[in-house]
Design an enzyme around this catalytic site. Structure first.
Site, PDB file in Angstrom:
ATOM      1  N   LYS A  65       0.791  -1.242   0.000  1.00 27.43           N
ATOM      2  CA  LYS A  65       0.000   0.000   0.000  1.00 27.43           C
ATOM      3  C   LYS A  65       0.826   1.297   0.000  1.00 27.43           C
ATOM      4  O   LYS A  65       0.409   2.284  -0.578  1.00 27.43           O
ATOM      5  CB  LYS A  65      -0.943   0.025   1.204  1.00 27.43           C
ATOM      6  CG  LYS A  65      -2.148  -0.886   1.065  1.00 27.43           C
ATOM      7  CD  LYS A  65      -2.994  -0.762   2.318  1.00 27.43           C
ATOM      8  CE  LYS A  65      -4.353  -1.371   2.117  1.00 27.43           C
ATOM      9  NZ  LYS A  65      -5.284  -0.983   3.192  1.00 27.43           N
TER      10      LYS A  65
ATOM     11  N   ASP B 262     -10.343   4.039   1.829  1.00 24.60           N
ATOM     12  CA  ASP B 262     -10.710   3.677   3.216  1.00 24.60           C
ATOM     13  C   ASP B 262     -11.355   4.861   3.949  1.00 24.60           C
ATOM     14  O   ASP B 262     -12.285   4.677   4.734  1.00 24.60           O
ATOM     15  CB  ASP B 262      -9.472   3.230   4.010  1.00 24.60           C
ATOM     16  CG  ASP B 262      -9.069   1.801   3.681  1.00 24.60           C
ATOM     17  OD1 ASP B 262      -9.937   1.018   3.242  1.00 24.60           O
ATOM     18  OD2 ASP B 262      -7.884   1.465   3.871  1.00 24.60           O
TER      19      ASP B 262
END
Ligand SMILES: NC(=O)c1ccc[n+]([C@@H]2O[C@H](COP(=O)([O-])OP(=O)(O)OC[C@H]3O[C@@H](n4cnc5c(N)ncnc54)[C@H](OP(=O)(O)O)[C@@H]3O)[C@@H](O)[C@H]2O)c1
Length: 282
Positions: free
Chosen positions: A71, A107
């Site tokens: 990520k 997110d």
């Protein structure tokens, strides 16, 4: 499923990737809307990240999700970053537009949507957040962007809390504290919403973060853990007449936002939630 020469390819990169729920959720979304696309898992070892990203581009993969451990590292292989991804320093969604890759972090928006669908508006609210890891960056940033009154951050490792405070402090009122029973007890007296972003509660044997009998009656308690669906924190909060929200909504909505970035279509959120519930809880 009918695959033709025109079928678009999407996927997820991670190492490992076997545990990922995204293939099930995104495949259901493409099917539900009748979009001619497939979504596949790609197991990519850390040392192969750069060549894998080049390969995905060369193969004209239209978009992909990114999971642990890539990520953060993937950022150097991308052309553009969304504002959220830039701040959070992590990318979980990439869109490929004619060979140019843009990284997003869904997110943050996923978390806020999961609160909104439960009728929770955090504007002006007093927040107590546990955790200062990767998920806390996205959750904390999203709360500040929504205009919370203040964000109190409690973390076991205080220097990590300090790093998070430094990162998020420019977006609002952020205060950091070590994880100590007495400190938490004081903070609990001045709170509207408690959110757990730590991994505490994943296992039955996990210690409690604090004395859950001290949760004030009637506040909102969120745990971003989705399995088990009811962590000890949420169970205790429910017993104290609190509104409780688990992490399934965040999981669904981060995927829904990614789907919208790729396709421009409104995500079939209920379908995506249903397949995840079946997969996770039977
Ligand atoms: N619902 C969703 O869509 C979603 C999305 C992302 C993550 N999550 C969940 O969020 C959780 C955290 O993920 P992450 O990526 O942020 O992990 P991470 O970066 O590894 O951070 C872990 C956090 O948990 C804390 N922690 C771990 N064990 C602890 C203990 N025994 N006592 C107190 N604190 C402890 C760590 O504190 P220290 O800094 O002191 O070690 C840190 O704050 C996971 O359970 C994950 O499944 C859910």
């Amino acid at each position: 499923m009918r695959i033709t020469g025109k079928t678009a390819v999407y996927g997820i990169i991670g190492y490992p990737v076997k545990h990922s729920l995204s293939p099930i959720m995104q495949t259901a979304a493409f099917e539900e809307l009748g979009i001619d696309a497939v979504y596949v898992p790609f197991e990519v070892k850390p040392e192969n990240l750069k060549s894998a990203v080049e390969g995905l581009k060369a193969l004209n993969v239209k978009g992909f999700n990114v999971t642990v451990p890539h990520k953060e590292k993937i950022i150097e292989n991308l052309d553009f970053l969304s504002d959220e991804a830039e701040v959070i320093g992590a990318v979980n969604t990439v869109k490929n537009e004619e060979g140019k890759l843009t990284g997003y972090n869904t997110d943050a928006e996923g978390f806020i949507r999961s609160l909104k669908e439960e009728g929770v508006d955090v504007k002006g609210k007093r927040i107590l957040m546990f955790g200062a890891g990767g998920a806390a960056k996205a959750v904390g940033y999203s709360l500040l962007r929504e205009g919370v009154k203040f964000l109190n951050v409690v973390n076991r490792n205080f220097s990590r809390a300090k790093q998070l405070g430094d990162l998020l402090g420019k977006f609002g009122n952020v205060l950091i504290y070590p994880l100590k029973e007495g400190t938490v007890e004081i903070l609990l007296k001045d709170v509207d919403l408690i959110v757990n972003t730590t991994s505490v509660g994943l296992k039955d044997t996990d210690p409690h973060l604090f004395d859950y009998s001290k949760i004030p009656e009637g506040v909102v308690v969120v745990d971003i853990i989705y399995n088990p669906p009811e962590t000890p924190l949420l169970k205790a909060a429910k017993e104290r007449n609190c509104k409780v929200i688990n992490g399934l909504g965040m999981l669904v909505h981060q995927g829904a936002v990614a789907f919208e970035i790729w396709t421009g279509e409104k995500s079939p959120v209920e379908k995506m939630r249903k397949v995840l519930e079946e997969e996770l809880y039977g």
